[in-house]
Design a protein around this motif. Sequence first.
Motif, mmCIF file in Angstrom:
data_model
loop_
_atom_site.group_PDB
_atom_site.id
_atom_site.type_symbol
_atom_site.label_atom_id
_atom_site.label_comp_id
_atom_site.label_asym_id
_atom_site.label_seq_id
_atom_site.Cartn_x
_atom_site.Cartn_y
_atom_site.Cartn_z
ATOM 1 N N TYR A 36 -9.532 8.672 -4.453
ATOM 2 C CA TYR A 36 -8.084 8.561 -4.582
ATOM 3 C C TYR A 36 -7.385 9.378 -3.502
ATOM 4 O O TYR A 36 -6.433 8.914 -2.867
ATOM 5 C CB TYR A 36 -7.640 9.031 -5.977
ATOM 6 C CG TYR A 36 -6.150 9.039 -6.170
ATOM 7 C CD1 TYR A 36 -5.453 7.854 -6.382
ATOM 8 C CD2 TYR A 36 -5.429 10.230 -6.126
ATOM 9 C CE1 TYR A 36 -4.076 7.862 -6.553
ATOM 10 C CE2 TYR A 36 -4.060 10.241 -6.295
ATOM 11 C CZ TYR A 36 -3.389 9.052 -6.509
ATOM 12 O OH TYR A 36 -2.030 9.058 -6.676
ATOM 13 N N MET A 37 -7.876 10.586 -3.270
ATOM 14 C CA MET A 37 -7.268 11.448 -2.251
ATOM 15 C C MET A 37 -7.424 10.840 -0.858
ATOM 16 O O MET A 37 -6.491 10.871 -0.052
ATOM 17 C CB MET A 37 -7.886 12.848 -2.305
ATOM 18 C CG MET A 37 -7.463 13.626 -3.539
ATOM 19 S SD MET A 37 -8.309 15.197 -3.788
ATOM 20 C CE MET A 37 -8.276 15.957 -2.211
ATOM 21 N N VAL A 38 -8.586 10.275 -0.576
ATOM 22 C CA VAL A 38 -8.811 9.636 0.723
ATOM 23 C C VAL A 38 -7.858 8.451 0.903
ATOM 24 O O VAL A 38 -7.241 8.277 1.961
ATOM 25 C CB VAL A 38 -10.286 9.192 0.873
ATOM 26 C CG1 VAL A 38 -10.459 8.259 2.055
ATOM 27 C CG2 VAL A 38 -11.196 10.406 1.008
ATOM 28 N N LEU A 39 -7.717 7.639 -0.145
ATOM 29 C CA LEU A 39 -6.822 6.480 -0.056
ATOM 30 C C LEU A 39 -5.364 6.896 0.121
ATOM 31 O O LEU A 39 -4.621 6.268 0.882
ATOM 32 C CB LEU A 39 -6.976 5.596 -1.289
ATOM 33 C CG LEU A 39 -8.281 4.819 -1.382
ATOM 34 C CD1 LEU A 39 -8.355 4.063 -2.706
ATOM 35 C CD2 LEU A 39 -8.421 3.855 -0.220
ATOM 36 N N ARG A 40 -4.929 7.942 -0.574
ATOM 37 C CA ARG A 40 -3.546 8.404 -0.437
ATOM 38 C C ARG A 40 -3.283 8.943 0.974
ATOM 39 O O ARG A 40 -2.215 8.711 1.545
ATOM 40 C CB ARG A 40 -3.225 9.491 -1.480
ATOM 41 C CG ARG A 40 -3.234 8.986 -2.925
ATOM 42 C CD ARG A 40 -2.191 7.946 -3.175
ATOM 43 N NE ARG A 40 -0.886 8.536 -3.040
ATOM 44 C CZ ARG A 40 0.251 7.901 -3.107
ATOM 45 N NH1 ARG A 40 0.268 6.622 -3.329
ATOM 46 N NH2 ARG A 40 1.389 8.534 -2.968
ATOM 47 N N CYS A 41 -4.246 9.660 1.521
ATOM 48 C CA CYS A 41 -4.096 10.173 2.893
ATOM 49 C C CYS A 41 -4.052 9.007 3.886
ATOM 50 O O CYS A 41 -3.255 9.018 4.832
ATOM 51 C CB CYS A 41 -5.238 11.124 3.237
ATOM 52 S SG CYS A 41 -5.122 12.697 2.372
ATOM 53 N N ALA A 42 -4.896 8.012 3.680
ATOM 54 C CA ALA A 42 -4.897 6.839 4.557
ATOM 55 C C ALA A 42 -3.567 6.095 4.444
ATOM 56 O O ALA A 42 -3.011 5.646 5.449
ATOM 57 C CB ALA A 42 -6.059 5.919 4.217
ATOM 58 N N GLU A 43 -3.055 5.970 3.236
ATOM 59 C CA GLU A 43 -1.774 5.292 3.022
ATOM 60 C C GLU A 43 -0.651 6.034 3.748
ATOM 61 O O GLU A 43 0.188 5.406 4.414
ATOM 62 C CB GLU A 43 -1.460 5.218 1.530
ATOM 63 C CG GLU A 43 -0.124 4.573 1.221
ATOM 64 C CD GLU A 43 0.257 4.660 -0.246
ATOM 65 O OE1 GLU A 43 1.237 3.989 -0.613
ATOM 66 O OE2 GLU A 43 -0.402 5.373 -1.008
ATOM 67 N N ALA A 44 -0.653 7.356 3.649
ATOM 68 C CA ALA A 44 0.383 8.139 4.333
ATOM 69 C C ALA A 44 0.274 7.964 5.850
ATOM 70 O O ALA A 44 1.292 7.836 6.538
ATOM 71 C CB ALA A 44 0.254 9.614 3.958
ATOM 72 N N GLY A 45 -0.936 7.935 6.360
ATOM 73 C CA GLY A 45 -1.133 7.737 7.796
ATOM 74 C C GLY A 45 -0.655 6.377 8.249
ATOM 75 O O GLY A 45 -0.009 6.244 9.293
ATOM 76 N N VAL A 46 -0.951 5.348 7.464
ATOM 77 C CA VAL A 46 -0.519 3.993 7.808
ATOM 78 C C VAL A 46 1.003 3.890 7.749
ATOM 79 O O VAL A 46 1.622 3.278 8.621
ATOM 80 C CB VAL A 46 -1.192 2.956 6.874
ATOM 81 C CG1 VAL A 46 -0.552 1.597 7.033
ATOM 82 C CG2 VAL A 46 -2.682 2.889 7.166
ATOM 83 N N LYS A 47 1.621 4.520 6.740
ATOM 84 C CA LYS A 47 3.085 4.483 6.644
ATOM 85 C C LYS A 47 3.725 5.146 7.858
ATOM 86 O O LYS A 47 4.712 4.638 8.406
ATOM 87 C CB LYS A 47 3.558 5.175 5.367
ATOM 88 C CG LYS A 47 3.393 4.336 4.131
ATOM 89 C CD LYS A 47 3.945 5.033 2.907
ATOM 90 C CE LYS A 47 3.803 4.162 1.681
ATOM 91 N NZ LYS A 47 4.324 4.835 0.476
ATOM 92 N N ASN A 48 3.177 6.269 8.301
ATOM 93 C CA ASN A 48 3.715 6.938 9.487
ATOM 94 C C ASN A 48 3.526 6.083 10.728
ATOM 95 O O ASN A 48 4.409 6.022 11.591
ATOM 96 C CB ASN A 48 3.051 8.305 9.680
ATOM 97 C CG ASN A 48 3.568 9.335 8.698
ATOM 98 O OD1 ASN A 48 4.633 9.175 8.134
ATOM 99 N ND2 ASN A 48 2.804 10.385 8.495
#
Length: 134
Positions: A36-48
């Motif tokens: 979950y933490m990996v996916l949330r970090c990836a999501e934040a990176g993609v949003k940026n």
Amino acid sequence: MSNLGGYKTITTVVKSLGGPAKATVIVGSVVATGGYMVLRCAEAGVKNAVKASKAALAKRNAPCATKDQVFKVVSDGGDDSGLRLSVGDEYRVMDCDGDAIQIEVLGGAGNPYFVSAAFLRSVSGFPTESAPST
């Protein structure tokens, strides 16, 4: 018997966690939380990345503020490509991209010409900023 070291360690850890059933639940929740933490970090990176891409695209596609405007030449001048403009000549801005300006010299041959904004400012009343800043 030296190959039993890893097995012994695993069985000791599983036993300390309360047996295989509890160990499975604990390890599963740790893996799920990590995922979950990996996916949330990836999501934040993609949003940026998407936000930065949109900003860059908007800047790249900013409209040319002087497009279709006609300017009158007030002093003689020439650029490096061989274009000569004389007092009284008129030109229309066809498009612009940064400092590169595409112009049409009204009544002239060999149109269009690509010139710098600095050159146009030196021979006419071309504005300092050719496009709005974003």
